[in-house]
Design an enzyme around this catalytic site. Structure first.
Site, mmCIF file in Angstrom:
data_model
loop_
_atom_site.group_PDB
_atom_site.id
_atom_site.type_symbol
_atom_site.label_atom_id
_atom_site.label_comp_id
_atom_site.label_asym_id
_atom_site.label_seq_id
_atom_site.Cartn_x
_atom_site.Cartn_y
_atom_site.Cartn_z
ATOM 1 N N GLY A 69 126.450 26.648 -86.548
ATOM 2 C CA GLY A 69 127.353 25.504 -86.421
ATOM 3 C C GLY A 69 127.927 25.356 -85.021
ATOM 4 O O GLY A 69 128.100 24.239 -84.524
ATOM 5 N N THR A 70 128.230 26.459 -84.379
ATOM 6 C CA THR A 70 128.847 26.387 -83.052
ATOM 7 C C THR A 70 127.883 25.776 -82.042
ATOM 8 O O THR A 70 128.240 24.867 -81.276
ATOM 9 C CB THR A 70 129.283 27.803 -82.598
ATOM 10 O OG1 THR A 70 130.187 28.307 -83.584
ATOM 11 C CG2 THR A 70 129.955 27.781 -81.251
ATOM 12 N N ALA A 194 123.432 28.550 -91.936
ATOM 13 C CA ALA A 194 122.925 29.241 -93.132
ATOM 14 C C ALA A 194 123.902 30.253 -93.727
ATOM 15 O O ALA A 194 123.937 30.446 -94.941
ATOM 16 C CB ALA A 194 121.601 29.932 -92.796
ATOM 17 N N THR A 231 112.493 31.698 -77.890
ATOM 18 C CA THR A 231 111.645 32.036 -79.041
ATOM 19 C C THR A 231 112.436 31.876 -80.335
ATOM 20 O O THR A 231 113.534 32.421 -80.468
ATOM 21 C CB THR A 231 111.150 33.488 -78.905
ATOM 22 O OG1 THR A 231 110.471 33.598 -77.654
ATOM 23 C CG2 THR A 231 110.201 33.867 -80.033
ATOM 24 N N CYS A 319 145.847 33.924 -83.323
ATOM 25 C CA CYS A 319 146.646 34.884 -82.563
ATOM 26 C C CYS A 319 146.353 34.686 -81.090
ATOM 27 O O CYS A 319 145.195 34.654 -80.694
ATOM 28 C CB CYS A 319 146.250 36.309 -82.925
ATOM 29 S SG CYS A 319 146.841 36.791 -84.524
#
Ligand code: PLP
Length: 376
Positions: A69-70, A194, A231, A319
């Site tokens: 996702g990042t 995933a 890859t 934090c």
């Protein structure tokens, strides 16, 4: 351990692990190689891409495998900005940091940003997106469901609006993939990961609508049709497609089970512990999520006490420099620091059981009583 942090990550499904295993040991060829070992893994990639495309509802050429996702969020924001050169971005204030921080990065290159807050229910309305858009808006990001509150966003309306204005609409579907249908037809880009649906970590996929103006971020290879060099991790991609397929094949059953567990827990918390508040819309939320604020408590203290007793949960607090900042999502919804600092996220999954939920409730009740007793 009672694991109630399934929005952070999930346990790898055994069948998914089995599907991946041959590609970790036996079939190790580089899919770019011109020999039989390469062809074996290239075929596995082909098949994983076809399966993923079928589930996403797009063509195989519109699927790009990423590390999660990042990376997908970074690629969407920075890739569109790189292709357009200049312009204005409309970003919901409750996006994942991968989108928010990518947008801030683009500010250094002259891009303008408007952040759009949700309402008190945690919903980013299409009208507020319409208001934020300018003549030079090139990109909009509103996620499918928020990772802290689980609140589902009106992506179809936002997508239709953006399409009408020629604005690239990126929808982060990390919290809904495998749970709700993917809104592929309404967006120009979407990202999934995933490890949120019982697949491997560091394995994601992106849909990018054919013909979109977007640059890739990783140069140096012809992989992913020249869009993302490097890859491809065949085992991770096989795992992603197997996990995605299984998640959607069982979605009705899993969603029902998970929602029942969540509601069993949530109802007990709201009715049996005084001074508790659900954050975000009651109905418009993913089945797994209960984000609850506890009057007179710090979410961090609850987290620590639960952890001591073997219950894993999370807070939206960040934090920094030794101090705990209140959840920015709950703050953006219009709540004060106290409510935002006292929020705890409980997220249920297919491996949880009723007895775990009941045990977690008892431990939570005791923890809240303890914290309140110390404070009073
Ligand atoms: N987007 C959302 C909404 C998320 O919840 C997360 C992970 O928590 C991400 C993006 C990042 O995904 P990944 O861990 O695959 O990089």
């Amino acid at each position: 351990m009672i694991y109630l942090d399934n929005a952070a990550t999930t346990r790898l499904d055994d069948e998914v692990a089995e599907a991946m295993a041959p590609y970790l040991k036996e079939y190790y060829g580089n899919p770019q190689s011109q020999h039989a070992a390469g062809r074996e893994t290239a075929n596995a990639l082909l098949s994983a891409r076809d399966k993923t495309a079928h589930i996403m509802g797009c063509s195989a050429e519109e699927v790009y495998f990423t590390s999660g996702g990042t990376e997908s969020g970074n690629t969407a924001v920075k890739g569109v900005c790189a292709a357009r050169g200049k312009g204005h971005l409309v970003i919901s204030a409750i996006e994942h940091p991968s989108v928010l921080e990518s947008a801030e990065f683009m500010r250094k290159f002259g891009f303008e940003i408007t952040y759009v807050n949700p309402d008190k229910q945690g919903i980013v309305g299409v009208q507020s997106i319409e208001k934020a858009v300018k003549d030079n808006t090139v990109f909009c990001a509103v996620m499918a469901a928020n990772n802290e509150t689980g609140v589902i966003q009106p992506v179809e309306e936002i997508g239709k609006f953006c399409r009408g204005r020629g604005i690239f609409y990126y929808c982060d579907c990390v919290q809904t993939a495998g749970v709700l249908p993917l809104p592929t037809q309404f967006c120009d880009g979407l990202g999934i990961s995933a490890h949120k649906f019982y697949g491997p970590k560091c394995s994601g996929a992106m849909y990018i609508r054919r013909g979109s103006k977007i640059e890739g971020l990783i140069s140096g290879g012809m992989q992913e049709r020249g869009f993302r060099g490097g890859t491809v991790n065949t085992a991770a991609v096989v795992g992603l497609s197997a996990a995605l397929e299984k998640a959607y094949a069982n979605a009705d059953k899993t969603n029902k089970k998970v929602a029942e567990l969540r509601d069993r827990f949530l109802n007990r918390v709201l009715f049996e512990i005084e001074g508790t508040h659900l954050n975000g819309d009651f109905a418009l939320r993913v089945p797994s999520n209960a984000n609850i604020s506890f009057d007179g408590c710090d979410g961090e203290n609850i987290l620590f006490l639960l952890d001591l007793k073997g219950v894993a949960v999370s807070t939206g607090s960040a934090c920094s420099a030794g101090a705990v900042a209140p959840s920015r999502v709950i703050t953006a919804m219009g709540y004060g620091a106290e409510r935002a600092k006292s929020a705890v996220r409980f997220t249920f999954g297919k491996y949880n059981s009723e007895s775990e939920v009941d045990r977690a409730f008892e431990i939570l009740k005791e923890a809240v009583e303890k914290i309140r007793a110390v404070k009073s």
